[in-house]
Write a protein that holds these residues in place. Structure first.
Motif, PDB file in Angstrom:
ATOM      1  N   LEU A  76       0.838  -1.200   0.000  1.00 46.23           N
ATOM      2  CA  LEU A  76       0.000   0.000   0.000  1.00 46.23           C
ATOM      3  C   LEU A  76       0.874   1.251   0.000  1.00 46.23           C
ATOM      4  N   ALA A  77       1.923   1.257   0.816  1.00 43.98           N
ATOM      5  CA  ALA A  77       2.826   2.407   0.869  1.00 43.98           C
ATOM      6  C   ALA A  77       3.522   2.618  -0.470  1.00 43.98           C
ATOM      7  N   ALA A  78       3.924   1.513  -1.098  1.00 43.52           N
ATOM      8  CA  ALA A  78       4.604   1.624  -2.388  1.00 43.52           C
ATOM      9  C   ALA A  78       3.669   2.192  -3.455  1.00 43.52           C
ATOM     10  N   ARG A  79       2.413   1.807  -3.415  1.00 42.86           N
ATOM     11  CA  ARG A  79       1.450   2.255  -4.421  1.00 42.86           C
ATOM     12  C   ARG A  79       0.999   3.685  -4.204  1.00 42.86           C
ATOM     13  N   VAL A  80       0.715   4.046  -2.940  1.00 40.72           N
ATOM     14  CA  VAL A  80       0.156   5.364  -2.634  1.00 40.72           C
ATOM     15  C   VAL A  80       1.260   6.400  -2.419  1.00 40.72           C
ATOM     16  N   GLY A  81       2.361   5.973  -1.802  1.00 40.13           N
ATOM     17  CA  GLY A  81       3.489   6.879  -1.645  1.00 40.13           C
ATOM     18  C   GLY A  81       3.557   7.647  -0.332  1.00 40.13           C
ATOM     19  N   PHE A  82       2.746   7.270   0.658  1.00 40.44           N
ATOM     20  CA  PHE A  82       2.837   7.966   1.941  1.00 40.44           C
ATOM     21  C   PHE A  82       4.103   7.524   2.682  1.00 40.44           C
ATOM     22  N   PRO A  83       4.627   8.374   3.569  1.00 43.60           N
ATOM     23  CA  PRO A  83       5.841   8.004   4.300  1.00 43.60           C
ATOM     24  C   PRO A  83       5.577   6.902   5.316  1.00 43.60           C
ATOM     25  N   VAL A  84       6.578   6.052   5.507  1.00 47.36           N
ATOM     26  CA  VAL A  84       6.540   5.004   6.525  1.00 47.36           C
ATOM     27  C   VAL A  84       7.643   5.313   7.527  1.00 47.36           C
ATOM     28  N   LEU A  85       7.240   5.559   8.768  1.00 46.48           N
ATOM     29  CA  LEU A  85       8.157   6.020   9.805  1.00 46.48           C
ATOM     30  C   LEU A  85       8.274   4.994  10.916  1.00 46.48           C
ATOM     31  N   THR A  86       9.462   4.837  11.458  1.00 47.74           N
ATOM     32  CA  THR A  86       9.677   3.911  12.551  1.00 47.74           C
ATOM     33  C   THR A  86      10.838   4.406  13.400  1.00 47.74           C
ATOM     34  N   GLY A  87      11.100   3.721  14.515  1.00 43.85           N
ATOM     35  CA  GLY A  87      12.188   4.122  15.388  1.00 43.85           C
ATOM     36  C   GLY A  87      13.518   4.105  14.653  1.00 43.85           C
ATOM     37  N   PRO A  88      14.445   5.008  15.004  1.00 43.06           N
ATOM     38  CA  PRO A  88      15.723   5.090  14.287  1.00 43.06           C
ATOM     39  C   PRO A  88      16.470   3.762  14.209  1.00 43.06           C
ATOM     40  N   ALA A  89      16.401   2.965  15.280  1.00 43.68           N
ATOM     41  CA  ALA A  89      17.108   1.687  15.289  1.00 43.68           C
ATOM     42  C   ALA A  89      16.367   0.611  14.511  1.00 43.68           C
ATOM     43  N   GLU A  90      15.148   0.900  14.052  1.00 45.41           N
ATOM     44  CA  GLU A  90      14.344  -0.099  13.337  1.00 45.41           C
ATOM     45  C   GLU A  90      14.378   0.090  11.825  1.00 45.41           C
ATOM     46  N   VAL A  91      14.929   1.210  11.368  1.00 45.69           N
ATOM     47  CA  VAL A  91      14.887   1.518   9.939  1.00 45.69           C
ATOM     48  C   VAL A  91      15.593   0.449   9.114  1.00 45.69           C
ATOM     49  N   ARG A  92      16.782   0.030   9.529  1.00 41.52           N
ATOM     50  CA  ARG A  92      17.519  -0.976   8.778  1.00 41.52           C
ATOM     51  C   ARG A  92      16.752  -2.301   8.738  1.00 41.52           C
ATOM     52  N   HIS A  93      16.031  -2.608   9.807  1.00 43.36           N
ATOM     53  CA  HIS A  93      15.212  -3.820   9.827  1.00 43.36           C
ATOM     54  C   HIS A  93      14.065  -3.699   8.826  1.00 43.36           C
TER      55      HIS A  93
END
Length: 247
Positions: A76-93
């Motif tokens: 859904l995020a890839a299709r619509v383009g809204f940002p996906v946010l998470t904790g700084p240490a979780e981004v690489r995961h």
């Protein structure tokens, strides 16, 4: 899928094996987590159920990047383009530069336990073995100017960057998998931690509960299990008691 309105504009969506949360403010929506890959259709259906559509999503927050929390969200995020946010240490995961989740071998070691095998079969049907990445994931930056005014609460242990979210206006705490109220692998109900084999660092996950206890909320919205009415302090005390061998 069921949708429960727990406070004005706050909806807990329960899929067949995992939950996500929709926070609505006017036409805008914050999505918190998004289920397994097999839940992608249910995620969109849940938006329809609260009178919104994918284009109304202004951002998604991720408690942690296990496949059952980002699998339905990623397409859904890839299709619509809204940002996906998470904790700084979780981004690489989230981007799958690292992986911190129980794999088939971990599950197999516990398959003799009641309920684990049945859950595993169901999870595979929902896409648990798929490789899911959110390459656009970025670190959240506080304060978050999003529907619900979510306040991130770092709760590392289940994964290195696990983050809960306090919704102060609603008096609700989205606890992800740091604190749940049920899971298909157990008959136990009420506030509890997941089985240790699901945690990247079980000892750290136990300590992380204490970050939730002082928060001001009256309803817990977990990653698994039903909503629970009571304070985080009460919920954490129950979970710690169960860790210590209580019922």
């Amino acid at each position: 899928m069921t949708v429960e309105t727990v406070a004005a504009g706050v909806h807990l969506v329960r899929g067949s094996a995992v939950n996500w949360v929709l926070v609505v403010d006017g036409q805008a929506v914050t999505v918190i987590d998004g289920g397994y890959p097999g839940d992608a259709g249910a995620l969109e259906a849940s938006l329809t159920a609260v009178g919104r559509e994918p284009g109304d999503v202004v951002a998604a927050l991720v408690t942690h990047a296990h496949v059952d929390h980002v699998g339905g969200l990623a397409p859904l995020a890839a299709r619509v383009g809204f940002p996906v946010l998470t904790g700084p240490a979780e981004v690489r995961h989230a981007r799958r530069e690292v992986v911190e989740q129980a794999g088939p071998a971990d599950v197999a070691r516990h398959a003799c336990r009641p309920r684990v095998l049945a859950w595993a079969v169901h999870a595979v049907r929902l896409g648990a073995l798929r490789s899911v990445a959110v390459p656009s994931a970025t670190a959240l930056d506080e304060p978050l100017d999003l529907p619900g005014r979510p306040v991130p609460v770092p709760t590392p242990g289940h994964t290195s960057g696990h983050t809960a979210y306090l919704l102060p206006d609603a008096g609700a705490l989205v606890s992800g998998d740091a604190l749940v109220t049920g899971h298909p692998t157990t008959a136990r109900t009420g506030p509890q931690r997941l089985a240790a084999f699901f945690d990247h660092d079980p000892a750290r996950a136990a300590v992380a509960l204490d970050a939730l206890a002082p928060l001001d909320a009256g309803v817990l919205l977990p990653g698994h299990g039903p909503a629970w009415r009571g304070t985080p302090e009460q919920a954490v005390a129950i979970a710690h008691s169960r860790d210590a061998g209580g019922t």
